[in-house]
Design a protein around this motif. Structure first.
Motif, PDB file in Angstrom:
ATOM      1  N   ALA A   1       7.489  66.984 -57.905  1.00 47.77           N
ATOM      2  CA  ALA A   1       8.805  66.637 -58.440  1.00 47.77           C
ATOM      3  C   ALA A   1       9.565  65.726 -57.486  1.00 47.77           C
ATOM      4  O   ALA A   1      10.256  64.786 -57.910  1.00 47.77           O
ATOM      5  CB  ALA A   1       9.606  67.908 -58.715  1.00 47.77           C
ATOM      6  N   ALA A   2       9.441  65.978 -56.183  1.00 45.42           N
ATOM      7  CA  ALA A   2      10.123  65.131 -55.192  1.00 45.42           C
ATOM      8  C   ALA A   2       9.555  63.718 -55.207  1.00 45.42           C
ATOM      9  O   ALA A   2      10.309  62.733 -55.155  1.00 45.42           O
ATOM     10  CB  ALA A   2       9.989  65.745 -53.806  1.00 45.42           C
ATOM     11  N   ILE A   3       8.236  63.591 -55.293  1.00 46.63           N
ATOM     12  CA  ILE A   3       7.618  62.260 -55.338  1.00 46.63           C
ATOM     13  C   ILE A   3       7.988  61.544 -56.637  1.00 46.63           C
ATOM     14  O   ILE A   3       8.238  60.336 -56.653  1.00 46.63           O
ATOM     15  CB  ILE A   3       6.093  62.389 -55.192  1.00 46.63           C
ATOM     16  N   ASN A   4       8.059  62.313 -57.727  1.00 49.23           N
ATOM     17  CA  ASN A   4       8.416  61.725 -59.016  1.00 49.23           C
ATOM     18  C   ASN A   4       9.839  61.186 -59.014  1.00 49.23           C
ATOM     19  O   ASN A   4      10.181  60.303 -59.802  1.00 49.23           O
ATOM     20  CB  ASN A   4       8.257  62.770 -60.122  1.00 49.23           C
ATOM     21  N   GLY A   5      10.686  61.707 -58.132  1.00 50.88           N
ATOM     22  CA  GLY A   5      12.063  61.228 -58.052  1.00 50.88           C
ATOM     23  C   GLY A   5      12.193  59.835 -57.476  1.00 50.88           C
ATOM     24  O   GLY A   5      13.243  59.196 -57.621  1.00 50.88           O
ATOM     25  N   ILE A   6      11.140  59.331 -56.845  1.00 46.32           N
ATOM     26  CA  ILE A   6      11.176  57.970 -56.302  1.00 46.32           C
ATOM     27  C   ILE A   6      11.029  56.977 -57.452  1.00 46.32           C
ATOM     28  O   ILE A   6      10.095  57.097 -58.251  1.00 46.32           O
ATOM     29  CB  ILE A   6      10.048  57.759 -55.283  1.00 46.32           C
TER      30      ILE A   6
ATOM     31  N   ILE B   1       9.308  51.442 -59.470  1.00 41.76           N
ATOM     32  CA  ILE B   1       9.341  50.040 -59.086  1.00 41.76           C
ATOM     33  C   ILE B   1       9.578  49.887 -57.586  1.00 41.76           C
ATOM     34  O   ILE B   1       9.218  48.866 -56.993  1.00 41.76           O
ATOM     35  CB  ILE B   1      10.434  49.304 -59.895  1.00 41.76           C
ATOM     36  N   ALA B   2      10.174  50.927 -56.965  1.00 38.07           N
ATOM     37  CA  ALA B   2      10.373  50.874 -55.515  1.00 38.07           C
ATOM     38  C   ALA B   2       9.053  51.007 -54.766  1.00 38.07           C
ATOM     39  O   ALA B   2       8.973  50.649 -53.582  1.00 38.07           O
ATOM     40  CB  ALA B   2      11.339  51.977 -55.074  1.00 38.07           C
ATOM     41  N   LEU B   3       8.025  51.521 -55.432  1.00 34.90           N
ATOM     42  CA  LEU B   3       6.711  51.634 -54.808  1.00 34.90           C
ATOM     43  C   LEU B   3       5.910  50.348 -54.885  1.00 34.90           C
ATOM     44  O   LEU B   3       4.854  50.237 -54.253  1.00 34.90           O
ATOM     45  CB  LEU B   3       5.917  52.759 -55.494  1.00 34.90           C
ATOM     46  N   ALA B   4       6.402  49.380 -55.672  1.00 33.23           N
ATOM     47  CA  ALA B   4       5.647  48.137 -55.861  1.00 33.23           C
ATOM     48  C   ALA B   4       5.360  47.412 -54.547  1.00 33.23           C
ATOM     49  O   ALA B   4       4.217  46.989 -54.318  1.00 33.23           O
ATOM     50  CB  ALA B   4       6.391  47.230 -56.838  1.00 33.23           C
ATOM     51  N   PRO B   5       6.350  47.242 -53.645  1.00 29.52           N
ATOM     52  CA  PRO B   5       6.017  46.569 -52.371  1.00 29.52           C
ATOM     53  C   PRO B   5       4.947  47.299 -51.568  1.00 29.52           C
ATOM     54  O   PRO B   5       4.099  46.662 -50.926  1.00 29.52           O
ATOM     55  CB  PRO B   5       7.361  46.552 -51.630  1.00 29.52           C
ATOM     56  N   LEU B   6       4.979  48.643 -51.621  1.00 29.34           N
ATOM     57  CA  LEU B   6       3.970  49.404 -50.897  1.00 29.34           C
ATOM     58  C   LEU B   6       2.582  49.190 -51.489  1.00 29.34           C
ATOM     59  O   LEU B   6       1.593  48.991 -50.755  1.00 29.34           O
ATOM     60  CB  LEU B   6       4.334  50.891 -50.932  1.00 29.34           C
TER      61      LEU B   6
ATOM     62  N   ALA C   1       1.270  55.358 -61.568  1.00 30.28           N
ATOM     63  CA  ALA C   1       2.378  56.169 -61.061  1.00 30.28           C
ATOM     64  C   ALA C   1       3.350  56.540 -62.164  1.00 30.28           C
ATOM     65  O   ALA C   1       3.904  57.646 -62.178  1.00 30.28           O
ATOM     66  CB  ALA C   1       3.105  55.419 -59.950  1.00 30.28           C
ATOM     67  N   GLY C   2       3.585  55.638 -63.112  1.00 34.64           N
ATOM     68  CA  GLY C   2       4.500  55.948 -64.202  1.00 34.64           C
ATOM     69  C   GLY C   2       3.907  56.882 -65.234  1.00 34.64           C
ATOM     70  O   GLY C   2       4.593  57.755 -65.772  1.00 34.64           O
TER      71      GLY C   2
END
Length: 290
Positions: free
Chosen positions: A123-128, A131-136, A154-155
């Motif tokens: 649940a904590a990871i899902n809160g990110i 699209i913020a993970l795209a650069p990573l 991820a989605g």
């Protein structure tokens, strides 16, 4: 004798009224389709009339210009390369995300301790924001298709996981115990309780996560890509080319409709095979068919 006669009469009456009900159902569907087409036609006419005199043409263009840009897009090799690239990224991310979410949901839903330990972390990871993970992901996989597939995964995976996980946890324990008391084994519980229970939430997750896969891929293509519909949308926006922008959006709408149509067909097919179609239709009409 009277009971048998009345039952036969009821069956005859039901058989006689069934074609009429089917005809009414088809007429209702045709009316809905015609109304949808009418709404689209009216919207396009208003768009054509208002573009220029009322609304700035450079921002919303005109339907005629959009059609010209769409024909140009579909008539070029680069246009089909972009459509193919985005389709591969969406389908790859969707398929991997569904598999990952399903397996994770089944494992954590079946083992209570594992679910209690890992579900808050998920649940904590899902809160990110995805699209913020795209650069990573771009750092890990580069600007090729795999970074876009990772965003789509991820989605999709989280939506499928939660539907399967909660569906499995909400499975009626009494039904499981009845099957076990009657001598049923694990595969009997799976066939008669687990799969029918998870069918509706699972396909609901598929329909919800399909557009999310497209959204993730297009967002990642906006950030960094060499091909794809999202890349063309980004370039059209930078060039202030409104007709090409709307043409790309039409392509995305068509892709979404095709994906949703396939998932709807799979949903109906699976419910029919599981014997749940009549129950679903009964609930839709306000009655529960046993």
């Amino acid at each position: 004798m009277v009971t048998a006669t009345s039952s036969a009469a009821e069956r005859t009456t039901e058989a006689a009224t069934q074609p009429r009900r089917q005809g009414e159902r088809w007429r209702g569907r045709a009316t809905v389709v015609l109304l949808r087409v009418a709404v689209i036609i009216v919207a396009v006419i208003l768009w054509q009339l208002l573009s220029g005199p009322v609304l700035p043409e450079y921002a919303i263009s005109k339907p005629t210009d959009v059609v010209h840009a769409l024909v140009k897009l579909l008539g070029s090799a680069q246009g089909w390369t972009d459509i193919k690239t985005t389709s591969i990224e969406v389908l790859g991310g969707f398929g991997i995300g569904v598999a990952l979410g399903t397996v994770t949901g089944l494992v954590l839903g079946s083992f209570r301790i594992a679910g209690q330990v890992l579900e808050p972390l998920i649940a904590a990871i899902n809160g990110i924001p995805k699209i913020a993970l795209a650069p990573l992901f771009l750092l890990f996989f580069g600007i090729g298709i795999w970074s876009k597939i990772a965003i789509a995964v991820a989605g999709v995976a989280f939506v499928v996981f939660y539907n399967v996980y909660l569906g499995l946890r909400l499975r009626e324990r009494e039904l499981v115990e009845i099957v076990q008391v009657m001598g049923g084994r694990r595969h009997h519980v799976l066939s008669y309780v687990t799969i029918p229970t998870l069918a509706a939430p699972f396909f609901a997750a598929l329909k919800t996560s399909g557009p999310l896969a497209i959204l993730g891929v297009i967002g990642a293509e906006f950030i960094a890509s060499a091909n794809g519909v999202g890349h063309e949308l980004f370039m059209s926006a930078n060039n202030l080319d409104a007709p090409a922008e709307f043409a790309g959006l039409i392509v995305l709408v068509v892709m979404t409709l095709i994906l949703n149509g396939i998932l709807t067909w799979l949903d109906r097919f699976a419910l029919k095979k599981l014997g749940l179609a009549r129950r679903a239709n009964g609930r839709a009409r306000g009655t529960d068919t046993p």
